[in-house]
Scaffold this motif. Sequence first.
Motif, PDB file in Angstrom:
ATOM      1  N   ILE A   1      55.262 -39.482   7.139  1.00  0.00           N
ATOM      2  CA  ILE A   1      56.512 -38.772   7.445  1.00  0.00           C
ATOM      3  C   ILE A   1      57.046 -39.206   8.806  1.00  0.00           C
ATOM      4  O   ILE A   1      58.244 -39.457   8.973  1.00  0.00           O
ATOM      5  CB  ILE A   1      56.295 -37.243   7.383  1.00  0.00           C
ATOM      6  CG1 ILE A   1      56.007 -36.818   5.942  1.00  0.00           C
ATOM      7  CG2 ILE A   1      57.510 -36.496   7.943  1.00  0.00           C
ATOM      8  CD1 ILE A   1      55.535 -35.382   5.792  1.00  0.00           C
TER       9      ILE A   1
ATOM     10  N   ASP B   1      49.526 -38.344   5.342  1.00  0.00           N
ATOM     11  CA  ASP B   1      50.856 -37.850   4.988  1.00  0.00           C
ATOM     12  C   ASP B   1      51.699 -37.604   6.235  1.00  0.00           C
ATOM     13  O   ASP B   1      52.893 -37.919   6.262  1.00  0.00           O
ATOM     14  CB  ASP B   1      50.757 -36.569   4.164  1.00  0.00           C
ATOM     15  CG  ASP B   1      50.277 -36.826   2.745  1.00  0.00           C
ATOM     16  OD1 ASP B   1      50.330 -37.982   2.283  1.00  0.00           O
ATOM     17  OD2 ASP B   1      49.834 -35.844   2.101  1.00  0.00           O
TER      18      ASP B   1
ATOM     19  N   ALA C   1      62.600 -33.224   7.590  1.00  0.00           N
ATOM     20  CA  ALA C   1      61.226 -33.710   7.692  1.00  0.00           C
ATOM     21  C   ALA C   1      60.548 -33.180   8.951  1.00  0.00           C
ATOM     22  O   ALA C   1      59.359 -32.811   8.919  1.00  0.00           O
ATOM     23  CB  ALA C   1      61.207 -35.240   7.682  1.00  0.00           C
TER      24      ALA C   1
ATOM     25  N   ASN D   1      60.552 -41.125   9.561  1.00  0.00           N
ATOM     26  CA  ASN D   1      61.533 -40.629  10.524  1.00  0.00           C
ATOM     27  C   ASN D   1      61.883 -41.687  11.559  1.00  0.00           C
ATOM     28  O   ASN D   1      63.030 -41.771  12.001  1.00  0.00           O
ATOM     29  CB  ASN D   1      61.047 -39.343  11.186  1.00  0.00           C
ATOM     30  CG  ASN D   1      61.411 -38.117  10.381  1.00  0.00           C
ATOM     31  OD1 ASN D   1      62.114 -38.198   9.383  1.00  0.00           O
ATOM     32  ND2 ASN D   1      60.920 -36.970  10.812  1.00  0.00           N
TER      33      ASN D   1
END
Length: 71
Positions: free
Chosen positions: A47, A43, A28, A51
């Motif tokens: 992400i 987005d 990622a 994480n």
Amino acid sequence: MANPDNREDNPARIQNAIDHTIANLHEAEDYLDEHADEISAVDKENIEAKNARRQQAISGFIEEKKDESNN
């Protein structure tokens, strides 16, 4: 009859989960490095949040592995 509680493979199973989670985290991060200017801010935030959860999970897995190794 119930199966006996066999936890001998727990440290290895937990290490496998740690390894996969770290791999997903790095994948990622690499994706963000390469495509951050191509994806929406939402987005990107999603992400980054995922994480952060992965990092928390890794910490939890490490503690769980320590506990399993001590038993």
